[in-house]
Write a protein that holds these residues in place. Sequence first.
Motif, PDB file in Angstrom:
ATOM      1  N   SER A 300       0.837  -1.204   0.000  1.00 45.40           N
ATOM      2  CA  SER A 300       0.000   0.000   0.000  1.00 45.40           C
ATOM      3  C   SER A 300       0.867   1.247   0.000  1.00 45.40           C
ATOM      4  O   SER A 300       0.490   2.291  -0.547  1.00 45.40           O
ATOM      5  CB  SER A 300      -0.926  -0.006   1.215  1.00 45.40           C
ATOM      6  OG  SER A 300      -0.188  -0.071   2.428  1.00 45.40           O
ATOM      7  N   GLN A 301       2.067   1.123   0.594  1.00 40.09           N
ATOM      8  CA  GLN A 301       2.989   2.269   0.623  1.00 40.09           C
ATOM      9  C   GLN A 301       3.475   2.643  -0.770  1.00 40.09           C
ATOM     10  O   GLN A 301       3.676   3.825  -1.076  1.00 40.09           O
ATOM     11  CB  GLN A 301       4.196   1.963   1.527  1.00 40.09           C
ATOM     12  CG  GLN A 301       3.882   1.864   3.007  1.00 40.09           C
ATOM     13  CD  GLN A 301       3.327   0.508   3.424  1.00 40.09           C
ATOM     14  OE1 GLN A 301       3.211  -0.408   2.599  1.00 40.09           O
ATOM     15  NE2 GLN A 301       2.979   0.372   4.690  1.00 40.09           N
ATOM     16  N   SER A 302       3.647   1.643  -1.643  1.00 37.59           N
ATOM     17  CA  SER A 302       4.100   1.950  -3.005  1.00 37.59           C
ATOM     18  C   SER A 302       3.021   2.701  -3.776  1.00 37.59           C
ATOM     19  O   SER A 302       3.317   3.565  -4.603  1.00 37.59           O
ATOM     20  CB  SER A 302       4.495   0.661  -3.740  1.00 37.59           C
ATOM     21  OG  SER A 302       3.371  -0.185  -3.930  1.00 37.59           O
ATOM     22  N   PHE A 303       1.748   2.386  -3.500  1.00 36.53           N
ATOM     23  CA  PHE A 303       0.656   3.131  -4.137  1.00 36.53           C
ATOM     24  C   PHE A 303       0.619   4.555  -3.595  1.00 36.53           C
ATOM     25  O   PHE A 303       0.416   5.513  -4.349  1.00 36.53           O
ATOM     26  CB  PHE A 303      -0.668   2.409  -3.893  1.00 36.53           C
ATOM     27  CG  PHE A 303      -1.847   3.012  -4.615  1.00 36.53           C
ATOM     28  CD1 PHE A 303      -1.697   3.697  -5.817  1.00 36.53           C
ATOM     29  CD2 PHE A 303      -3.129   2.882  -4.105  1.00 36.53           C
ATOM     30  CE1 PHE A 303      -2.784   4.251  -6.481  1.00 36.53           C
ATOM     31  CE2 PHE A 303      -4.229   3.428  -4.759  1.00 36.53           C
ATOM     32  CZ  PHE A 303      -4.043   4.121  -5.949  1.00 36.53           C
ATOM     33  N   ALA A 304       0.828   4.704  -2.299  1.00 40.02           N
ATOM     34  CA  ALA A 304       0.864   6.046  -1.694  1.00 40.02           C
ATOM     35  C   ALA A 304       1.988   6.875  -2.300  1.00 40.02           C
ATOM     36  O   ALA A 304       1.832   8.077  -2.553  1.00 40.02           O
ATOM     37  CB  ALA A 304       1.044   5.934  -0.182  1.00 40.02           C
ATOM     38  N   LYS A 305       3.124   6.240  -2.562  1.00 39.46           N
ATOM     39  CA  LYS A 305       4.256   6.957  -3.161  1.00 39.46           C
ATOM     40  C   LYS A 305       3.933   7.401  -4.579  1.00 39.46           C
ATOM     41  O   LYS A 305       4.292   8.506  -4.996  1.00 39.46           O
ATOM     42  CB  LYS A 305       5.513   6.087  -3.165  1.00 39.46           C
ATOM     43  CG  LYS A 305       6.760   6.811  -3.692  1.00 39.46           C
ATOM     44  CD  LYS A 305       7.977   5.921  -3.646  1.00 39.46           C
ATOM     45  CE  LYS A 305       9.227   6.703  -4.070  1.00 39.46           C
ATOM     46  NZ  LYS A 305       9.114   7.308  -5.415  1.00 39.46           N
ATOM     47  N   LEU A 306       3.239   6.554  -5.340  1.00 42.95           N
ATOM     48  CA  LEU A 306       2.842   6.929  -6.699  1.00 42.95           C
ATOM     49  C   LEU A 306       1.969   8.178  -6.663  1.00 42.95           C
ATOM     50  O   LEU A 306       2.186   9.119  -7.438  1.00 42.95           O
ATOM     51  CB  LEU A 306       2.076   5.786  -7.361  1.00 42.95           C
ATOM     52  CG  LEU A 306       1.398   6.120  -8.693  1.00 42.95           C
ATOM     53  CD1 LEU A 306       2.433   6.429  -9.762  1.00 42.95           C
ATOM     54  CD2 LEU A 306       0.470   4.995  -9.142  1.00 42.95           C
ATOM     55  N   ILE A 307       1.000   8.212  -5.757  1.00 45.70           N
ATOM     56  CA  ILE A 307       0.111   9.372  -5.642  1.00 45.70           C
ATOM     57  C   ILE A 307       0.920  10.619  -5.298  1.00 45.70           C
ATOM     58  O   ILE A 307       0.730  11.685  -5.894  1.00 45.70           O
ATOM     59  CB  ILE A 307      -0.971   9.117  -4.575  1.00 45.70           C
ATOM     60  CG1 ILE A 307      -1.869   7.956  -4.994  1.00 45.70           C
ATOM     61  CG2 ILE A 307      -1.810  10.379  -4.353  1.00 45.70           C
ATOM     62  CD1 ILE A 307      -2.790   7.470  -3.895  1.00 45.70           C
ATOM     63  N   ALA A 308       1.854  10.488  -4.344  1.00 46.52           N
ATOM     64  CA  ALA A 308       2.679  11.622  -3.929  1.00 46.52           C
ATOM     65  C   ALA A 308       3.566  12.114  -5.069  1.00 46.52           C
ATOM     66  O   ALA A 308       3.725  13.328  -5.272  1.00 46.52           O
ATOM     67  CB  ALA A 308       3.528  11.235  -2.724  1.00 46.52           C
ATOM     68  N   ASP A 309       4.141  11.182  -5.825  1.00 46.66           N
ATOM     69  CA  ASP A 309       5.020  11.563  -6.941  1.00 46.66           C
ATOM     70  C   ASP A 309       4.227  12.276  -8.038  1.00 46.66           C
ATOM     71  O   ASP A 309       4.696  13.278  -8.611  1.00 46.66           O
ATOM     72  CB  ASP A 309       5.699  10.322  -7.523  1.00 46.66           C
ATOM     73  CG  ASP A 309       6.759   9.736  -6.595  1.00 46.66           C
ATOM     74  OD1 ASP A 309       7.133  10.418  -5.624  1.00 46.66           O
ATOM     75  OD2 ASP A 309       7.185   8.588  -6.839  1.00 46.66           O
ATOM     76  N   LEU A 311       1.427  13.920  -7.658  1.00 43.93           N
ATOM     77  CA  LEU A 311       1.002  15.210  -7.128  1.00 43.93           C
ATOM     78  C   LEU A 311       2.145  16.211  -7.135  1.00 43.93           C
ATOM     79  O   LEU A 311       1.942  17.403  -7.407  1.00 43.93           O
ATOM     80  CB  LEU A 311       0.467  15.037  -5.700  1.00 43.93           C
ATOM     81  CG  LEU A 311      -0.119  16.281  -5.032  1.00 43.93           C
ATOM     82  CD1 LEU A 311      -1.288  16.836  -5.848  1.00 43.93           C
ATOM     83  CD2 LEU A 311      -0.578  15.948  -3.614  1.00 43.93           C
ATOM     84  N   ALA A 312       3.359  15.742  -6.891  1.00 49.37           N
ATOM     85  CA  ALA A 312       4.522  16.630  -6.845  1.00 49.37           C
ATOM     86  C   ALA A 312       4.789  17.284  -8.197  1.00 49.37           C
ATOM     87  O   ALA A 312       4.934  18.509  -8.295  1.00 49.37           O
ATOM     88  CB  ALA A 312       5.748  15.850  -6.379  1.00 49.37           C
ATOM     89  N   TRP A 313       4.834  16.464  -9.272  1.00 44.85           N
ATOM     90  CA  TRP A 313       5.152  17.066 -10.567  1.00 44.85           C
ATOM     91  C   TRP A 313       3.985  17.891 -11.109  1.00 44.85           C
ATOM     92  O   TRP A 313       4.183  18.913 -11.778  1.00 44.85           O
ATOM     93  CB  TRP A 313       5.635  16.020 -11.576  1.00 44.85           C
ATOM     94  CG  TRP A 313       4.635  15.148 -12.255  1.00 44.85           C
ATOM     95  CD1 TRP A 313       4.365  13.851 -11.991  1.00 44.85           C
ATOM     96  CD2 TRP A 313       3.788  15.493 -13.371  1.00 44.85           C
ATOM     97  NE1 TRP A 313       3.398  13.360 -12.829  1.00 44.85           N
ATOM     98  CE2 TRP A 313       3.031  14.340 -13.704  1.00 44.85           C
ATOM     99  CE3 TRP A 313       3.596  16.654 -14.120  1.00 44.85           C
ATOM    100  CZ2 TRP A 313       2.102  14.315 -14.736  1.00 44.85           C
ATOM    101  CZ3 TRP A 313       2.667  16.633 -15.145  1.00 44.85           C
ATOM    102  CH2 TRP A 313       1.938  15.482 -15.448  1.00 44.85           C
ATOM    103  N   MET A 314       2.753  17.491 -10.794  1.00 51.05           N
ATOM    104  CA  MET A 314       1.605  18.266 -11.257  1.00 51.05           C
ATOM    105  C   MET A 314       1.503  19.601 -10.516  1.00 51.05           C
ATOM    106  O   MET A 314       1.168  20.627 -11.119  1.00 51.05           O
ATOM    107  CB  MET A 314       0.315  17.462 -11.074  1.00 51.05           C
ATOM    108  CG  MET A 314       0.177  16.308 -12.044  1.00 51.05           C
ATOM    109  SD  MET A 314      -1.444  15.518 -11.901  1.00 51.05           S
ATOM    110  CE  MET A 314      -1.227  14.117 -12.995  1.00 51.05           C
ATOM    111  N   THR A 315       1.788  19.596  -9.232  1.00 52.68           N
ATOM    112  CA  THR A 315       1.769  20.843  -8.463  1.00 52.68           C
ATOM    113  C   THR A 315       2.816  21.813  -8.994  1.00 52.68           C
ATOM    114  O   THR A 315       2.567  23.022  -9.119  1.00 52.68           O
ATOM    115  CB  THR A 315       2.027  20.555  -6.966  1.00 52.68           C
ATOM    116  OG1 THR A 315       0.988  19.693  -6.472  1.00 52.68           O
ATOM    117  CG2 THR A 315       2.023  21.839  -6.154  1.00 52.68           C
TER     118      THR A 315
END
Length: 326
Positions: A300-309, A311-315
Amino acid sequence: MTSRPNRRQMLAAMTALALTGAQAVAQTVGSGTEPIRVIVPLPAGGAADATVRMLVAAMQNQTKQTLIVDNRPGGNFTIGMQAIGRAAPDGLTLLHINIGMVSTQAALRKFDMEKTLAPISLIATMPAVLVVPAKSPHQTVGDLVAWAKANPGKLNYGSVGIGSMEHLWSSNFAKSQGFQAVHIPFKGMPEASVALVAGDVQALPLIYSVAQPLIQKGLLRPLAMLDTQRHPGMPQVPTLKEAGIDAPPLRFWGGLVAPAGTPAPVIETLRRQIVAAANDADYREKITAIGGIPVSSETSQSFAKLIADELAWMTKAVKDANLDLN
């Protein structure tokens, strides 16, 4: 001296391991008698809705626990987000999220996925393809970038709206490659695709399922798969990296999440159920038939990291484009 296990002992150990795996998949959430509600923040009948229903069927067949799809469209995903935010963190209410929700958060800041949600697993992905009109003189991504650099501000690219993931990716791509381009937003993918075929725009990152039939008909030309690997349906189309371009991939992905605060053992039980469903032959066949790639997250942590990554480039892309949509 340690003795080696005999054949009977090895078979017994393998059987025990298989039973343990089967029990892990069969394990239900809660008592197993309550239904699990899966909220889809999009209308029924679309690709995301169809994917969720395929997965739900596979999970239900394996666990025998009832799963119900609950469509809650509207409000730029806020209606679905509000519903999951009010749900008890017991694993009995889930939400299907997609990459479009990440771009919406980055551009509009109407909700906070990282604070509200507990990621479980990806369920499917579908790459985007960078395409140009069939009559375009550009044969490669390199050709497109070189022409855009030599003709500042003359390259028009389309998207399905200001702040959409196609817009943010294209804006970020132009900036990273050092050229200026003009963004032309459309009301939706069909309108943008028609404009591209007509040559009203010169490039567009298009989801595979929409691009593939237009490419087959000779109306569009694919320049690169916006993914880390080639797609089996277009094995001749290189990835961006293979084309010598350093830019984030653009994959249309979907996954399941629970409310923040859901206990880790419940999250893991659900993730294992998704893993088993993603390996179901019928589910894989159905997803592949619509151009998708059935996947699941290792943790589940790898999915959380995908979301964070994402969000980072889109922000950053929103900031670089000076977007203020509030």
